[in-house]
Design a protein around this motif. Structure first.
Motif, PDB file in Angstrom:
ATOM      1  N   TRP A  70       0.831  -1.192   0.000  1.00 39.28           N
ATOM      2  CA  TRP A  70       0.000   0.000   0.000  1.00 39.28           C
ATOM      3  C   TRP A  70       0.873   1.252   0.000  1.00 39.28           C
ATOM      4  O   TRP A  70       0.597   2.208  -0.732  1.00 39.28           O
ATOM      5  CB  TRP A  70      -0.926  -0.015   1.204  1.00 39.28           C
ATOM      6  N   ILE A  71       1.919   1.250   0.816  1.00 38.64           N
ATOM      7  CA  ILE A  71       2.859   2.380   0.845  1.00 38.64           C
ATOM      8  C   ILE A  71       3.546   2.520  -0.508  1.00 38.64           C
ATOM      9  O   ILE A  71       3.648   3.618  -1.056  1.00 38.64           O
ATOM     10  CB  ILE A  71       3.884   2.202   1.986  1.00 38.64           C
ATOM     11  N   LYS A  73       2.488   1.490  -3.439  1.00 45.56           N
ATOM     12  CA  LYS A  73       1.505   1.910  -4.430  1.00 45.56           C
ATOM     13  C   LYS A  73       1.165   3.394  -4.274  1.00 45.56           C
ATOM     14  O   LYS A  73       0.991   4.100  -5.256  1.00 45.56           O
ATOM     15  CB  LYS A  73       0.248   1.061  -4.250  1.00 45.56           C
ATOM     16  N   SER A  74       1.119   3.879  -3.033  1.00 42.89           N
ATOM     17  CA  SER A  74       0.827   5.290  -2.787  1.00 42.89           C
ATOM     18  C   SER A  74       1.911   6.193  -3.352  1.00 42.89           C
ATOM     19  O   SER A  74       1.628   7.243  -3.927  1.00 42.89           O
ATOM     20  CB  SER A  74       0.682   5.541  -1.281  1.00 42.89           C
ATOM     21  N   PHE A  75       3.176   5.800  -3.174  1.00 45.22           N
ATOM     22  CA  PHE A  75       4.268   6.612  -3.686  1.00 45.22           C
ATOM     23  C   PHE A  75       4.412   6.516  -5.199  1.00 45.22           C
ATOM     24  O   PHE A  75       4.848   7.457  -5.833  1.00 45.22           O
ATOM     25  CB  PHE A  75       5.584   6.229  -3.011  1.00 45.22           C
ATOM     26  N   ASN A  77       1.962   6.251  -7.329  1.00 46.33           N
ATOM     27  CA  ASN A  77       0.868   6.965  -7.985  1.00 46.33           C
ATOM     28  C   ASN A  77       1.097   8.474  -8.010  1.00 46.33           C
ATOM     29  O   ASN A  77       0.378   9.189  -8.665  1.00 46.33           O
ATOM     30  CB  ASN A  77      -0.467   6.670  -7.289  1.00 46.33           C
ATOM     31  N   ARG A  78       2.096   8.959  -7.310  1.00 46.65           N
ATOM     32  CA  ARG A  78       2.362  10.402  -7.278  1.00 46.65           C
ATOM     33  C   ARG A  78       3.142  10.838  -8.463  1.00 46.65           C
ATOM     34  O   ARG A  78       3.846  10.304  -9.127  1.00 46.65           O
ATOM     35  CB  ARG A  78       3.122  10.763  -6.014  1.00 46.65           C
TER      36      ARG A  78
END
Length: 78
Positions: A70-71, A73-75, A77-78
């Protein structure tokens, strides 16, 4: 023997976590995420819930690997 067991559990946890998170990674990345998740999740679950054994370690490894994904994937997507 402990390192081999960590790799086996890490590979299984990484595989399951990547499937749960609908993310496809290479074999080494999957194992790496699983081992990282096993370390994070396994230690947290064992410490907080005082559970021992394979099942607690596997659940913790999957949850830890999902957290790392999740971490990641979050980074990405930026």
């Amino acid at each position: 023997m402990g390192i081999i067991w960590l790799i086996i559990v890490g590979a299984a946890a990484g595989f399951l976590a990547t499937r749960f998170m609908n993310l496809r990674l290479g074999t080494l990345e999957t194992i790496g995420v699983g081992i990282g998740g096993a370390l994070i999740g396994g230690l947290i679950l064992r410490f907080l819930l005082a559970l021992t054994g394979f099942f607690a370690g596997l659940v913790g490894a999957i949850l830890g690997a999902m957290l790392l994904l999740w971490i990641f994937k979050s980074f990405m997507n930026r």
